[in-house]
Design a protein around this motif. Structure first.
Motif, PDB file in Angstrom:
ATOM      1  N   THR A 481       0.834  -1.208   0.000  1.00 18.96           N
ATOM      2  CA  THR A 481       0.000   0.000   0.000  1.00 18.96           C
ATOM      3  C   THR A 481       0.865   1.254   0.000  1.00 18.96           C
ATOM      4  O   THR A 481       0.563   2.236  -0.695  1.00 18.96           O
ATOM      5  CB  THR A 481      -0.943   0.001   1.210  1.00 18.96           C
ATOM      6  N   GLN A 482       1.945   1.236   0.762  1.00 17.34           N
ATOM      7  CA  GLN A 482       2.837   2.390   0.822  1.00 17.34           C
ATOM      8  C   GLN A 482       3.439   2.693  -0.555  1.00 17.34           C
ATOM      9  O   GLN A 482       3.533   3.858  -0.962  1.00 17.34           O
ATOM     10  CB  GLN A 482       3.945   2.132   1.844  1.00 17.34           C
ATOM     11  N   ILE A 483       3.835   1.629  -1.261  1.00 13.26           N
ATOM     12  CA  ILE A 483       4.396   1.827  -2.602  1.00 13.26           C
ATOM     13  C   ILE A 483       3.342   2.386  -3.551  1.00 13.26           C
ATOM     14  O   ILE A 483       3.598   3.333  -4.306  1.00 13.26           O
ATOM     15  CB  ILE A 483       4.971   0.493  -3.144  1.00 13.26           C
ATOM     16  N   LEU A 484       2.156   1.818  -3.521  1.00 13.54           N
ATOM     17  CA  LEU A 484       1.085   2.281  -4.424  1.00 13.54           C
ATOM     18  C   LEU A 484       0.718   3.736  -4.148  1.00 13.54           C
ATOM     19  O   LEU A 484       0.486   4.523  -5.072  1.00 13.54           O
ATOM     20  CB  LEU A 484      -0.147   1.384  -4.287  1.00 13.54           C
ATOM     21  N   ARG A 485       0.658   4.100  -2.896  1.00 14.13           N
ATOM     22  CA  ARG A 485       0.306   5.492  -2.571  1.00 14.13           C
ATOM     23  C   ARG A 485       1.397   6.462  -2.996  1.00 14.13           C
ATOM     24  O   ARG A 485       1.105   7.583  -3.416  1.00 14.13           O
ATOM     25  CB  ARG A 485       0.009   5.606  -1.077  1.00 14.13           C
ATOM     26  N   HIS A 486       2.654   6.020  -2.876  1.00 13.94           N
ATOM     27  CA  HIS A 486       3.753   6.867  -3.344  1.00 13.94           C
ATOM     28  C   HIS A 486       3.640   7.087  -4.849  1.00 13.94           C
ATOM     29  O   HIS A 486       3.793   8.217  -5.338  1.00 13.94           O
ATOM     30  CB  HIS A 486       5.097   6.226  -3.002  1.00 13.94           C
ATOM     31  N   TYR A 491       1.780  10.410  -9.749  1.00 15.63           N
ATOM     32  CA  TYR A 491       0.944  10.332 -10.956  1.00 15.63           C
ATOM     33  C   TYR A 491      -0.506  10.573 -10.533  1.00 15.63           C
ATOM     34  O   TYR A 491      -1.255   9.635 -10.241  1.00 15.63           O
ATOM     35  CB  TYR A 491       1.097   8.962 -11.618  1.00 15.63           C
ATOM     36  N   THR A 492      -0.879  11.832 -10.516  1.00 14.85           N
ATOM     37  CA  THR A 492      -2.169  12.227  -9.939  1.00 14.85           C
ATOM     38  C   THR A 492      -3.345  12.026 -10.888  1.00 14.85           C
ATOM     39  O   THR A 492      -4.471  12.388 -10.541  1.00 14.85           O
ATOM     40  CB  THR A 492      -2.103  13.709  -9.529  1.00 14.85           C
ATOM     41  N   VAL A 493      -3.098  11.493 -12.080  1.00  9.19           N
ATOM     42  CA  VAL A 493      -4.193  11.306 -13.038  1.00  9.19           C
ATOM     43  C   VAL A 493      -4.994  10.048 -12.745  1.00  9.19           C
ATOM     44  O   VAL A 493      -5.948   9.736 -13.468  1.00  9.19           O
ATOM     45  CB  VAL A 493      -3.650  11.249 -14.487  1.00  9.19           C
ATOM     46  N   TYR A 494      -4.608   9.312 -11.696  1.00  7.42           N
ATOM     47  CA  TYR A 494      -5.309   8.068 -11.385  1.00  7.42           C
ATOM     48  C   TYR A 494      -6.212   8.236 -10.177  1.00  7.42           C
ATOM     49  O   TYR A 494      -5.827   8.833  -9.167  1.00  7.42           O
ATOM     50  CB  TYR A 494      -4.306   6.941 -11.132  1.00  7.42           C
ATOM     51  N   SER A 495      -7.405   7.646 -10.281  1.00  6.48           N
ATOM     52  CA  SER A 495      -8.319   7.597  -9.140  1.00  6.48           C
ATOM     53  C   SER A 495      -7.882   6.517  -8.161  1.00  6.48           C
ATOM     54  O   SER A 495      -8.063   6.659  -6.949  1.00  6.48           O
ATOM     55  CB  SER A 495      -9.743   7.312  -9.632  1.00  6.48           C
ATOM     56  N   ASN A 496      -7.277   5.471  -8.691  1.00  2.00           N
ATOM     57  CA  ASN A 496      -6.854   4.358  -7.841  1.00  2.00           C
ATOM     58  C   ASN A 496      -5.857   3.503  -8.616  1.00  2.00           C
ATOM     59  O   ASN A 496      -5.891   3.458  -9.864  1.00  2.00           O
ATOM     60  CB  ASN A 496      -8.061   3.510  -7.438  1.00  2.00           C
ATOM     61  N   ILE A 497      -4.961   2.861  -7.886  1.00  2.00           N
ATOM     62  CA  ILE A 497      -4.057   1.863  -8.457  1.00  2.00           C
ATOM     63  C   ILE A 497      -4.265   0.588  -7.648  1.00  2.00           C
ATOM     64  O   ILE A 497      -4.180   0.605  -6.417  1.00  2.00           O
ATOM     65  CB  ILE A 497      -2.586   2.314  -8.399  1.00  2.00           C
ATOM     66  N   ILE A 498      -4.548  -0.489  -8.339  1.00  2.00           N
ATOM     67  CA  ILE A 498      -4.985  -1.723  -7.679  1.00  2.00           C
ATOM     68  C   ILE A 498      -4.016  -2.851  -8.011  1.00  2.00           C
ATOM     69  O   ILE A 498      -3.673  -3.074  -9.180  1.00  2.00           O
ATOM     70  CB  ILE A 498      -6.409  -2.108  -8.137  1.00  2.00           C
ATOM     71  N   SER A 508      -4.118  -4.941  -2.639  1.00  2.00           N
ATOM     72  CA  SER A 508      -3.718  -3.604  -2.174  1.00  2.00           C
ATOM     73  C   SER A 508      -4.302  -2.552  -3.101  1.00  2.00           C
ATOM     74  O   SER A 508      -4.479  -2.790  -4.307  1.00  2.00           O
ATOM     75  CB  SER A 508      -2.193  -3.487  -2.126  1.00  2.00           C
ATOM     76  N   VAL A 509      -4.606  -1.369  -2.535  1.00  2.00           N
ATOM     77  CA  VAL A 509      -5.121  -0.234  -3.311  1.00  2.00           C
ATOM     78  C   VAL A 509      -4.398   1.034  -2.863  1.00  2.00           C
ATOM     79  O   VAL A 509      -3.948   1.138  -1.719  1.00  2.00           O
ATOM     80  CB  VAL A 509      -6.648  -0.059  -3.133  1.00  2.00           C
ATOM     81  N   SER A 510      -4.323   2.013  -3.751  1.00  2.00           N
ATOM     82  CA  SER A 510      -3.666   3.278  -3.400  1.00  2.00           C
ATOM     83  C   SER A 510      -4.640   4.283  -2.798  1.00  2.00           C
ATOM     84  O   SER A 510      -4.234   5.183  -2.062  1.00  2.00           O
ATOM     85  CB  SER A 510      -3.011   3.896  -4.639  1.00  2.00           C
ATOM     86  N   ASN A 511      -5.926   4.155  -3.119  1.00  2.49           N
ATOM     87  CA  ASN A 511      -6.929   5.115  -2.665  1.00  2.49           C
ATOM     88  C   ASN A 511      -7.500   4.666  -1.316  1.00  2.49           C
ATOM     89  O   ASN A 511      -8.161   3.625  -1.237  1.00  2.49           O
ATOM     90  CB  ASN A 511      -8.046   5.241  -3.696  1.00  2.49           C
ATOM     91  N   PRO A 512      -7.282   5.440  -0.240  1.00  2.00           N
ATOM     92  CA  PRO A 512      -7.790   5.031   1.086  1.00  2.00           C
ATOM     93  C   PRO A 512      -9.300   4.861   1.122  1.00  2.00           C
ATOM     94  O   PRO A 512      -9.825   4.129   1.969  1.00  2.00           O
ATOM     95  CB  PRO A 512      -7.349   6.183   1.997  1.00  2.00           C
ATOM     96  N   ALA A 513     -10.009   5.525   0.192  1.00  2.00           N
ATOM     97  CA  ALA A 513     -11.470   5.421   0.185  1.00  2.00           C
ATOM     98  C   ALA A 513     -11.953   4.108  -0.414  1.00  2.00           C
ATOM     99  O   ALA A 513     -13.161   3.839  -0.419  1.00  2.00           O
ATOM    100  CB  ALA A 513     -12.063   6.605  -0.588  1.00  2.00           C
ATOM    101  N   CYS A 514     -11.018   3.292  -0.925  1.00  2.00           N
ATOM    102  CA  CYS A 514     -11.425   2.062  -1.609  1.00  2.00           C
ATOM    103  C   CYS A 514     -10.935   0.807  -0.905  1.00  2.00           C
ATOM    104  O   CYS A 514     -10.779  -0.258  -1.519  1.00  2.00           O
ATOM    105  CB  CYS A 514     -10.895   2.080  -3.045  1.00  2.00           C
TER     106      CYS A 514
END
Length: 895
Positions: A481-486, A491-498, A508-514
């Motif tokens: 998760t730490q890597i995905l969030r970094h 790269y702010t054009v993504y809503s989420n990286i899964i 793991s997901v990068s978006n805490p809301a997901c």
């Protein structure tokens, strides 16, 4: 001729006059207007010598003034279109490059934290002996090669030690071993995320245009820098691609990029504008003339618009065209596919034209009306003279003046229509250009998304952890998760990286809301396709459909397989990037909306990305949200890959110019495909009207509907009849009953008067009563109109009448003047017996000649009877009696 340049204080008129010398499209109009001007000069002189109401000095002056206005407007519109081409090219060239380089700033930030890069740099620093581990070096080069195979915008990747020593690089042809350049120290000590260098550097000694992004590489524990990573961008190659999309092979224009000192750093034609040349920049928002190499160039310069906070370092887009070819673009090829009838309908109701432009046909009609009235009054005067017809020479002169008036308006009508077409063509060009820009931006943006997912799939931690992932191991999940969030923070054009395992379960997901996705199995078709991929170059793109991964909104998901480590790795899972399509596509489309000269978005214009069946991907109009459907004519939606078109259409009860451009992909990326297997398109709509033409447009009727000359055969007994029109009907009076035809603009209405009483007019310093006979007619269904017709109140004229034996003069309101007709006596006839003559104001009719088609009847009025009836109607409140059944004559115009 020396002209002032590049200042708002410059007077536009002299510059426009100078530019007009190079506008070949103006020559036909200049020639025709010059020919008519010569006729006016001759007729004015002859008219002054002859008298008899033939002095047209005022009309000649009016013609000169109007011709000047017309040519100025034509020149202005041709200039605007040429300037639009240059300003558009200048803006697009620098803005597209800016968007591309923004992605590079994210790349360097992420790659500098790559575990393999950090470990190699740290090991090299610790190895004081200076010996290299050839295996690790080969692995790092292979790693760099994988990166460039995905991000092909780079030609080299170089890893330096803190002292500038080359530890590893992709391009082994580069013989540099130590880099002695200030950027190394700057990269190690800056607080910024990266350092951008565009200047000669010892890192790339043989590169004429080196553009390098550098970032410090930290130790694996993050405590100190162990090196500097450099990404070397393919600047020349990228600029060439941009220029080729904007400049056709037969185009004379040149596009350059200037640095902060206005030196050429890229050129679409280095023979005309070599690298390093210093050019004069034009103030942003303007277009001017510069000299270079002994030639004059029409030039536009545009600053870069920042993209998500990033802006190129003072660079400018700079487009030029040799002045003798700058206005070749104003030939309006955009109209080639538009039918003439439909185009005339559009011009009929278009809201594009300023008041001065709209007034040109009106002023031309007024000149013709004055000329017609002058001719008509001259003929009345001649007919009233002793003898039959008076001076033959005067008649010929009057006839020529009348023809000149008709020709004047025809020329102005045609030239003004051409001017209107130029305006519309300019807007069509803008729509086509913006549509091509929109789809190019989309292709370039999604190219990056395909690269990102493939590269991140190679992340060593992902490959290791997915091979032995345990859902009970919180440490594993937190690490991923730490890597995905970094990554997502860069790269702010993504809503989420899964990240998901080989069974499609989300790990793991990068978006805490997901976080509710964790442990769920992804069942969408692209997941299975991803897990079946065989190599690191392949990726999968979802269709543009609603997904719970994007909060049940439609978007694209890009995915690549994550393979395990080892000699024969197998797929351990996949990584999916959820594109934040709603704001990203909106931003792309908003950037390409048509704008006015002040830079404001044109009201009611809109842009959409669509699939070939009209399904909307994104739109700037609330009428077309993502997932809706737009109904369009097939030709705009079935374009071949990479092709563009522009057309005029009727859409939602308005006329629009619509530019359409189909996806061509970018570099090795082929673009997204719709569910039908075809590509995606960008459409840009520019409103041209607020309504559609409800009737056959008057613009297409460029000839005035005037009666043909009625002339008796030579030697045949005849009489002269002055003809005119009221409510579409043709009437005649003997010239002896008419004093003059005058303009009705000074007519003053009388309050509370009868409906047929139009008012009073001053004629020869005394008031006369004027009557409107149209209010007493029964059939008013056919009005006598013509192209570019004047408003009804301006077209009206008054015939001043006087009967024999009466001292009272009076007037009748008419719509238009006809000819001074020479009628054979054999064609005159009394009223039909059934109609009778009692109470009638008509004393006879003129039967149609054998050659007249269609067969229309001219009604001959009696001024004496008309006066008696009007006086009687005033006294007795009776209705005027024409004395003819309406079915016995046509309501069409007299021919």
């Amino acid at each position: 001729m020396r002209i002032a340049r590049n200042s708002r204080a410059n007077q536009a008129k002299p510059a426009l006059e100078y530019f007009s010398r190079f506008m070949g499209a103006l020559y036909p109009d200049q020639k025709r207007l010059g020919e008519i001007q010569a006729v006016y000069d001759n007729l004015t002189l002859l008219g002054q010598l002859l008298g008899a109401g033939t002095d047209i000095t005022k009309m000649r002056s009016d013609f000169q003034n109007l011709a000047s206005v017309l040519l100025d407007q034509l020149a202005q519109e041709h200039y605007k279109k040429a300037a639009l081409t240059l300003t558009s090219n200048a803006r697009i060239s620098v803005d597209v490059l800016t968007r591309n380089l923004f992605e590079r700033t994210a790349d360097i930030g992420f790659l500098a934290t790559d575990r393999q890069v950090c470990a190699f740099a740290e090991a090299a620093k610790a190895n004081s002996s200076g010996t290299e581990d050839s295996t690790q070096l080969d692995e790092l080069r292979a790693h760099f090669s994988e990166y460039v195979s995905k991000y092909s915008v780079y030609h080299n990747i170089v890893l330096l030690s803190p002292q500038g020593e080359v530890l590893s690089q992709l391009d082994e042809r580069n013989q540099v071993r130590v880099v002695d350049d200030p950027f190394v120290h700057e990269a190690l000590n800056t607080s910024q995320a990266y350092v951008e260098i565009f200047r000669p550097t010892t890192l790339l000694p043989n590169c004429p245009s080196p553009l390098v992004y550098a970032c410090k590489v930290m130790s694996t524990d993050g405590t100190h820098p162990v090196g500097v990573l450099c990404l070397c961008f393919r600047f020349e190659d990228e600029c060439k691609r941009i220029f080729e999309n904007l400049v056709e092979e037969d185009d004379w224009s040149v596009i350059t990029l200037l640095d902060a000192e206005h030196r050429v750093i890229a050129s679409s034609d280095p023979y005309q504008f070599p690298l390093g040349s210093k050019l004069k920049a034009i103030a942003d928002g303007e277009c001017g003339v510069i000299r270079f190499g002994g030639r004059e160039y029409l030039t536009a310069t545009r600053q870069s618009n920042p993209y998500q906070g990033y802006c190129v370092p003072g660079w400018l887009g700079h487009a030029l065209a040799p002045l003798n070819h700058a206005f070749d673009v104003s030939d309006a090829p955009e109209l080639a596919s538009v039918s003439e009838g439909f185009l005339m309908d559009v011009l009929e109701v278009a809201t594009l034209f300023n008041a001065e432009l709209r007034n040109i046909p009106k002023r031309a009609a007024l000149i013709q009306q004055e000329l017609n009235r002058s001719v008509w009054n001259g003929n009345i005067g001649l007919a009233r003279q002793e003898g039959k017809g008076g001076s033959e020479f005067a008649k010929v002169l009057l006839r020529e003046i009348g023809r000149t008036g008709a020709k004047t308006r025809d020329v102005f009508n045609e030239s003004t229509t051409n001017l209107y077409k130029t305006v519309v063509a300019s807007l069509m060009f803008d729509c086509a250009t913006q549509a091509a820009l929109a789809i190019d931006i989309m292709d370039r943006n999604l190219y990056e998304r395909a690269n990102d997912c493939r590269w991140w799939a190679l992340t060593r931690e992902f490959r290791l952890e997915l091979e032995h992932f345990n859902f009970e191991d919180i440490r594993q999940q937190e690490k991923l998760t730490q890597i995905l969030r970094h990554i997502n923070s860069l790269y702010t054009v993504y809503s989420n990286i899964i990240l998901f395992d080989r069974h499609g379960r989300v790990v793991s997901v990068s978006n805490p809301a997901c976080t509710d996705l964790l442990g769920t199995v992804l069942s969408e078709p692209w997941v299975r396709e991803t897990l079946e991929l065989k190599d690191s170059q392949s990726f999968v793109t979802s269709h543009f459909t609603s997904t719970n991964l994007y909060f049940n909104k439609p978007t694209y998901v890009y995915a690549a397989a994550v393979q395990g480590l080892g000699a024969n790795p197998t797929v351990q899972g996949g990584i999916a990037v959820v594109f934040d399509s709603e704001p990203q596509f909106q931003a792309m489309l908003n950037d390409v909306l048509p704008r006015n000269e002040a830079g404001q978005i044109t009201k009611d214009s809109f842009a959409v990305f669509v699939e070939s069946d009209g399904a909307v991907i994104s739109g700037t109009s609330s009428q077309f949200p993502a997932g809706s459907k737009i109904e369009m004519e097939p030709g705009l939606l079935t374009l071949q890959k990479g092709s563009s078109t522009v057309n005029l259409i009727q859409f939602a009860d308005r006329y629009y110019a619509v530019g359409a451009s189909a996806s061509a992909g970018y570099r090795e990326y082929t673009g997204v495909h719709s569910r039908q297997g075809s590509g995606v398109l960008a459409l840009v709509f520019m409103p041209l009207s607020t309504s559609v033409a409800l009737t056959t447009g008057t613009l297409r009727n460029t000839q005035q509907h005037r009666p043909q000359e009625l002339k008796a055969p030579r030697g045949a007994p005849s009489i002269d009849i002055a003809t005119f029109f009221i409510s579409g009907h043709g009437y005649g009076l003997p010239p002896a009953s008419i004093l003059a035809a005058v303009d009705a603009k000074n007519l003053t209405a009388v309050p509370a008067s009868r409906t047929e009483m139009a008012g009073y007019l001053i004629f020869e310093e005394k008031p006369i009563a004027v009557f409107d006979l149209s209010t007493l007619l029964v059939n008013q269904s056919c009005l006598h109109t013509d192209s570019f017709a004047l408003p009804d109140h301006e077209r009206k004229q008054v015939l001043v009448l006087k009967t024999e034996g009466s001292s009272e003069e009076f007037g009748i309101l008419i719509d238009d003047l006809g000819e001074m007709a020479e009628i054979e006596l054999d064609r005159l006839s009394k009223l039909p017996q059934m109609a009778g003559e009692q109470g009638s104001i008509v004393e006879g009719i003129v039967k149609p000649g054998n050659q007249d088609t269609p067969q229309h009847i001219l009604l001959l009025l009696s001024a004496e009877r008309l006066q008696r009836h009007l006086e009687s109607a005033q006294r007795d409140n009776t209705t005027l009696n024409l004395g003819l059944p309406l079915r016995t004559f046509s309501s069409a115009s007299l021919i």
